[in-house]
Motif scaffolding. Structure first.
Motif, PDB file in Angstrom:
ATOM      1  N   UNK A 209      -7.248  -1.350  -6.099  1.00 50.32           N
ATOM      2  CA  UNK A 209      -6.812   0.031  -6.342  1.00 50.32           C
ATOM      3  C   UNK A 209      -6.619  -0.005  -7.712  1.00 50.32           C
ATOM      4  N   UNK A 210      -5.836  -1.756  -8.229  1.00 47.50           N
ATOM      5  CA  UNK A 210      -5.435  -1.877  -9.357  1.00 47.50           C
ATOM      6  C   UNK A 210      -6.614  -0.986 -10.239  1.00 47.50           C
TER       7      UNK A 210
ATOM      8  N   UNK B 210     -10.113   6.344  -4.699  1.00 47.16           N
ATOM      9  CA  UNK B 210      -9.346   6.340  -3.660  1.00 47.16           C
ATOM     10  C   UNK B 210      -9.303   6.831  -2.084  1.00 47.16           C
TER      11      UNK B 210
ATOM     12  N   UNK C   9       0.929  -1.014  -0.001  1.00 47.02           N
ATOM     13  CA  UNK C   9       0.122  -0.191  -0.385  1.00 47.02           C
ATOM     14  C   UNK C   9       1.019   1.423  -0.368  1.00 47.02           C
TER      15      UNK C   9
ATOM     16  N   UNK D 219      -7.067   2.340 -10.246  1.00 45.72           N
ATOM     17  CA  UNK D 219      -5.889   3.901 -10.304  1.00 45.72           C
ATOM     18  C   UNK D 219      -5.845   3.322 -12.016  1.00 45.72           C
ATOM     19  N   UNK D 220      -5.696   2.018 -12.497  1.00 48.47           N
ATOM     20  CA  UNK D 220      -5.931   1.757 -14.373  1.00 48.47           C
ATOM     21  C   UNK D 220      -7.082   3.007 -14.741  1.00 48.47           C
TER      22      UNK D 220
ATOM     23  N   UNK E 247       0.756   6.371  -7.303  1.00 50.13           N
ATOM     24  CA  UNK E 247      -0.650   7.177  -7.944  1.00 50.13           C
ATOM     25  C   UNK E 247      -1.183   9.020  -6.996  1.00 50.13           C
TER      26      UNK E 247
ATOM     27  N   UNK F 194      -9.770   3.172   0.855  1.00 51.75           N
ATOM     28  CA  UNK F 194      -8.620   3.183   2.247  1.00 51.75           C
ATOM     29  C   UNK F 194      -9.675   3.519   3.352  1.00 51.75           C
TER      30      UNK F 194
ATOM     31  N   UNK G  27      -8.206  -5.775  -1.502  1.00 45.24           N
ATOM     32  CA  UNK G  27      -8.386  -3.854  -2.038  1.00 45.24           C
ATOM     33  C   UNK G  27      -6.731  -3.781  -2.987  1.00 45.24           C
ATOM     34  N   UNK G  28      -5.682  -4.777  -2.619  1.00 50.12           N
ATOM     35  CA  UNK G  28      -5.070  -4.596  -3.612  1.00 50.12           C
ATOM     36  C   UNK G  28      -5.644  -5.006  -5.238  1.00 50.12           C
ATOM     37  N   UNK G  29      -6.176  -5.155  -5.073  1.00 52.21           N
ATOM     38  CA  UNK G  29      -6.923  -5.367  -6.864  1.00 52.21           C
ATOM     39  C   UNK G  29      -7.997  -4.313  -7.266  1.00 52.21           C
TER      40      UNK G  29
ATOM     41  N   UNK H 216      -5.244  -9.061  -0.454  1.00 47.47           N
ATOM     42  CA  UNK H 216      -5.055  -9.152  -1.616  1.00 47.47           C
ATOM     43  C   UNK H 216      -6.532  -8.582  -2.952  1.00 47.47           C
TER      44      UNK H 216
END
Lengths: 346, 169
Positions: free
Chosen positions: B71-72, B29, A136, B75-76, A143, B33, B67-69, B65
């Motif tokens: 974010x991915x 985003x 994170x 962001x993209x 970002x 969080x 939440x990271x995806x 795992x």
């Protein structure tokens, strides 16, 4: 009455936490000097030698320099996240030091004080959880920088860490089948009375080592900050001590993962034949701490040795290694371990 | 007030407040969080119920795992406020009514519930030994069926990924 006991415990843990965090920061600080000295040695140079005798004050000079640099926050960044990025990277790096047993208990005024901050019964899973949160700091910071190079670096970091976590987790399952416990303190106790786990899990240790390199973003897996492609990667927009935090977090991660590897596979604070000796507990604990530190230093040196010897991978090579080689190897290791345990009827 | 009560109130405030913030913030985003904050507070509740394994697995799987995806993807996709689809007044009203109905049903169901009061920090229900024994004895068939389901989902994902690759050439 209860409050008094709680306060004493609180004080004991607080002192332990302060010592461990300070020691972690100090060792990570001198790991930066160590890195430069090792690099110099590999490349037949002298390395930093001006600050203090033999360059011993170089980390302090670096820190002071970073603090006095101008701090730039880009205009188009989301400021809150931009500040939070390095802080998170630092926090998650230090957090995993909580469950590592640094030594056996010491006796202060007739009271046993175990040298571990939190001996929880899910120890190794806690490390795994903190490692998975480590991404994170990189992702938020990159970002928030509002820069395409940073974003690409962060995406590389995230996909790399998630990919190598799988092989890491499966290797840990094999180790857990051998030890039958999740608590790190318990694992060290077992290795004290029996053999070190490296004898039972040589392949597992090898996979764990490679994955540790990838999780720490160390060369040959430092693609998130590949300077010739991404001009610095995720910390491109950072300056001053915020950049320092990102760089420093890498050294803390290296220290902690060395400690975890030493604890899991090389007996932690165990010195062979020490528990048969008749030393007083305090001296025995001290010898144990020194032994653990020597093991950790050896691992840190290995990290640096690899960095200045093996060139960086290409991104597809990295993914192939993770998914097509390490993951099947880890699965194979797990199945063989399970079969052996079944046939021996343990 | 005992320490556990204070902790419970703090954690509950954290989870409810985090969930509300997640729903109301405009920035996707920041929503992620706040959702991570909610997961952490729920893990705190698990620890209070002496279920450390569930607590840490909740963090590894959801916060680490999934939440990271999320974010991915966020962001993209580069979500901006102008690309957000317009929500009209009628849709909002329908949402409020249906959400209120769900709340009513849950409340009435909970009112009839007569369970024993929750025991804090005792019992071995959530410990890994108990959980493993239960999963591999009483619930072994559902457990295996679930794993087959995951496997088929994985194979399906790879198949979809491969199909694009062939067409591109």
């Amino acid at each position: 009455m209860f409050l008094a006991i709680d306060l004493l415990l609180l004080l004991e843990k607080l002192i332990l936490i302060i010592i461990v965090v300070m020691a972690t920061l100090g060792i990570a600080m001198y790991a930066t000097l160590g890195e430069r000295k090792v690099a110099a040695f590999m490349q037949d140079r002298r390395g930093p030698s001006r600050a203090g005798p033999g360059g011993i004050l170089q980390p302090l000079a670096d820190g002071i320099k970073l603090f006095f640099k101008e701090e730039i926050i880009p205009d188009f960044s989301s400021k809150w996240l931009f500040v939070m990025g390095p802080a998170l990277a630092m926090l998650t790096a230090i957090m995993s030091s909580a469950i590592i047993p640094w030594g056996d208990h010491i006796v202060i005024a007739g009271k046993n004080v175990p040298l571990v901050i939190a001996d929880v019964n899910i120890g190794i899973l806690y490390v795994f959880g903190v490692v998975s949160l480590g991404v994170y700091g990189i992702m938020f910071g990159a970002w928030a920088s509002n820069n395409k190079f940073s974003l690409i670096g962060a995406l590389r970091a995230a996909s790399q860490i998630i990919s190598y976590e799988l092989a890491l987790g499966i290797t840990l399952i094999a180790l857990l089948m051998v030890t039958g416990t999740l608590s790190l303190t318990e694992m060290v106790k077992q290795q004290q009375s029996g053999n070190w786990n490296i004898i039972y899990q040589p392949l597992g240790f090898f996979i764990f080592l490679v994955c540790a390199f990838a999780e720490c973003n160390r060369t040959p897996f430092d693609l998130p900050e590949a300077e010739n492609e991404l001009t610095g990667g995720y910390h491109l927009e950072y300056s001053s001590m915020k950049l320092g935090f990102y760089l420093f977090a890498e050294y803390i991660n290296m220290f902690i993962s060395s400690a975890v590897m030493a604890t899991l596979y090389f007996g932690g604070y165990d010195v062979p034949f020490l528990d048969e000796s008749l030393l007083s507990p305090n001296i025995a604990a001290l010898v144990g701490i020194v032994a653990l530190m020597i093991k950790i230093t050896a691992f840190i040196f290995f990290f640096m040795w690899v960095r200045w010897t093996v060139p960086r991978f290409r991104y597809d090579q990295l993914m192939n290694l993770g998914w097509k080689i390490l993951l099947p190897l880890a699965l194979f290791n797990m199945i063989v371990t399970g079969a052996v345990i079944l046939f021996l009827g343990k | 007030m005992s320490l556990t009560t204070i902790l419970f109130i703090l954690l509950s405030l954290m989870s409810v407040g985090g969930a509300l913030m997640m729903l109301t913030t405009k920035n996707p985003v920041m929503s992620v969080i706040w959702l991570i904050v909610v997961f952490f507070s729920i893990s705190g509740h698990y620890v209070m119920l002496n279920a450390q394994f569930l607590a840490v697995v909740n963090i590894i799987v959801y916060a680490g795992a999934i939440m990271v995806l999320f974010l991915f993807v966020i962001m993209l996709m580069n979500l901006n406020s102008d690309t957000e689809p317009m929500r009209n007044y009628k849709m909002q009203m329908i949402g409020v009514v249906s959400g209120g109905c769900l709340l009513l049903i849950i409340l009435s169901a909970l009112k009839q519930l007569k369970a024993a009061p929750v025991q804090i920090a005792v019992g071995d229900q959530g410990l890994i030994h108990t959980l493993g024994k239960t999963l591999f004895t009483n619930y072994v068939v559902p457990f295996e069926v679930a794993s087959v389901l995951f496997l088929s989902a994985m194979v399906g994902a790879i198949l979809i990924g491969k199909k694009d690759e062939e067409n591109a050439v």
